[in-house]
Design an enzyme around this catalytic site. Sequence first.
Site, mmCIF file in Angstrom:
data_model
loop_
_atom_site.group_PDB
_atom_site.id
_atom_site.type_symbol
_atom_site.label_atom_id
_atom_site.label_comp_id
_atom_site.label_asym_id
_atom_site.label_seq_id
_atom_site.Cartn_x
_atom_site.Cartn_y
_atom_site.Cartn_z
ATOM 1 N N ARG A 168 0.845 -1.200 0.000
ATOM 2 C CA ARG A 168 0.000 0.000 0.000
ATOM 3 C C ARG A 168 0.880 1.250 0.000
ATOM 4 N NH1 ARG A 168 -4.558 0.250 -1.678
ATOM 5 N NH2 ARG A 168 -5.240 -1.470 -0.356
ATOM 6 N N ARG A 172 2.230 -6.981 -9.599
ATOM 7 C CA ARG A 172 2.628 -6.360 -8.334
ATOM 8 C C ARG A 172 2.816 -7.390 -7.213
ATOM 9 N NH1 ARG A 172 -2.563 -3.087 -5.698
ATOM 10 N NH2 ARG A 172 -4.117 -4.714 -5.977
ATOM 11 N N HIS A 211 0.631 3.168 -10.518
ATOM 12 C CA HIS A 211 -0.449 3.574 -9.595
ATOM 13 C C HIS A 211 0.156 4.423 -8.462
ATOM 14 C CE1 HIS A 211 -3.743 3.135 -6.737
ATOM 15 N NE2 HIS A 211 -4.382 2.247 -7.462
ATOM 16 N N ASP A 243 -12.701 8.431 -7.184
ATOM 17 C CA ASP A 243 -12.126 7.305 -7.930
ATOM 18 C C ASP A 243 -12.563 7.489 -9.385
ATOM 19 O OD1 ASP A 243 -11.026 4.962 -8.797
ATOM 20 O OD2 ASP A 243 -12.093 3.665 -7.381
ATOM 21 N N GLU A 263 -2.474 8.344 -11.402
ATOM 22 C CA GLU A 263 -1.962 7.114 -12.004
ATOM 23 C C GLU A 263 -1.913 7.224 -13.526
ATOM 24 O OE1 GLU A 263 -4.574 4.045 -10.381
ATOM 25 O OE2 GLU A 263 -4.998 5.403 -8.731
HETATM 26 O O1 TA6 Z 1 -6.843 3.143 -9.049
HETATM 27 C C1 TA6 Z 1 -7.896 3.318 -8.175
HETATM 28 C C2 TA6 Z 1 -8.280 1.983 -7.618
HETATM 29 O O2 TA6 Z 1 -8.607 1.096 -8.655
HETATM 30 C C3 TA6 Z 1 -9.431 2.184 -6.629
HETATM 31 O O3 TA6 Z 1 -10.636 1.636 -7.083
HETATM 32 C C4 TA6 Z 1 -8.921 1.666 -5.321
HETATM 33 O O4 TA6 Z 1 -9.526 0.549 -4.861
HETATM 34 C C5 TA6 Z 1 -7.421 1.577 -5.550
HETATM 35 O O5 TA6 Z 1 -7.199 1.400 -6.910
HETATM 36 C C6 TA6 Z 1 -6.595 0.622 -4.726
HETATM 37 O O6 TA6 Z 1 -6.689 -0.691 -5.151
HETATM 38 P P1 TA6 Z 1 -6.007 -1.852 -4.329
HETATM 39 O O7 TA6 Z 1 -6.297 -3.107 -5.061
HETATM 40 O O8 TA6 Z 1 -4.526 -1.538 -4.312
HETATM 41 O O9 TA6 Z 1 -6.598 -1.799 -2.953
#
Ligand code: TA6
Length: 277
Positions: free
Chosen positions: A50, A76, A145, A188, A244
């Site tokens: 994260r 990832r 991201h 989002d 992103e």
């Molecule tokens: O890029 C935005 C997103 O797709 C959101 O919908 C949000 O959930 C985020 O990515 C994080 O995703 P993750 O799978 O890393 O929790």
Amino acid sequence: MSDAVRINNPSATGEVRAHGAHVTAWTPAGGDPVLWLSPLADLSLGSAIRGGVPVCFPWFGNGPGDAYEPKHGFARNATWTVVERTDECVRLRLTDADVADLPGRDRWPHAFTLELAVCFGTDLLIELTCTNSGDTPFSYGNALHSYFAVDDVRQTTVAGLGGASYRDKVSGGSDVQDGPIRFTGETDRVYESVADAVVDDGTRRIMIIKTGSADTVVWNPWQDKAAKMSDVPDDAWPHLVCIEAANAPGHEITLAPGASHALSQRIKVPERSAQPS
Ligand code: TA6
């Protein structure tokens, strides 16, 4: 043994991990950390970290038709190989041979070579190149991201996307961006835009200059969603924003055998008094 490669040169310090080719830190000399990394991030191999810059591949989100798992693809969660390292740059590689056992691989069974080159200098440069190493064409989506550290997302603007149409994943609707983005709730959005973006939290500006990307995704979970995320402290959500560089569902890249495509982003933190160049 740690899978982290740490860089410390006169221009910057930084870190990239073999796990996910994940850039977890970049601090230009004399400045503050530019990337947000959760203090609760799970850095163990195989998990999704994260913060920093997760690499999404071979699909963004849940992919075409919203039907693919795991979210954001398997790259990832994979262990990449460090193939080159200098004082400033690191190059990592992932091929189909490295992902045979990973969840999601069966949904996308193609032969590929993926390379991530990252250079930690006055700017942070990340380039993700995919090559079709098989003998049939394939399509894929991707994203860098990036999580950026901001003072308070409620006082932050993102310029550069005015006039772009976007899909709002919170409301399920779509709209056209009017002026800079301001944050007043869970956000989002997938913007159809090749433009560069500038984050301004009132203290510093962060420029994101991208190539090879049809979409820019803008995300902040806000209070309620962050409270449900076990790897985000409850009080941390105001201090992050994701911008992103992506090729989201609908903008997949198709590669013929032997062909390559590069997605890149250059992150700059211009002096407060200077005009971004
Ligand atoms: O890029 C935005 C997103 O797709 C959101 O919908 C949000 O959930 C985020 O990515 C994080 O995703 P993750 O799978 O890393 O929790």
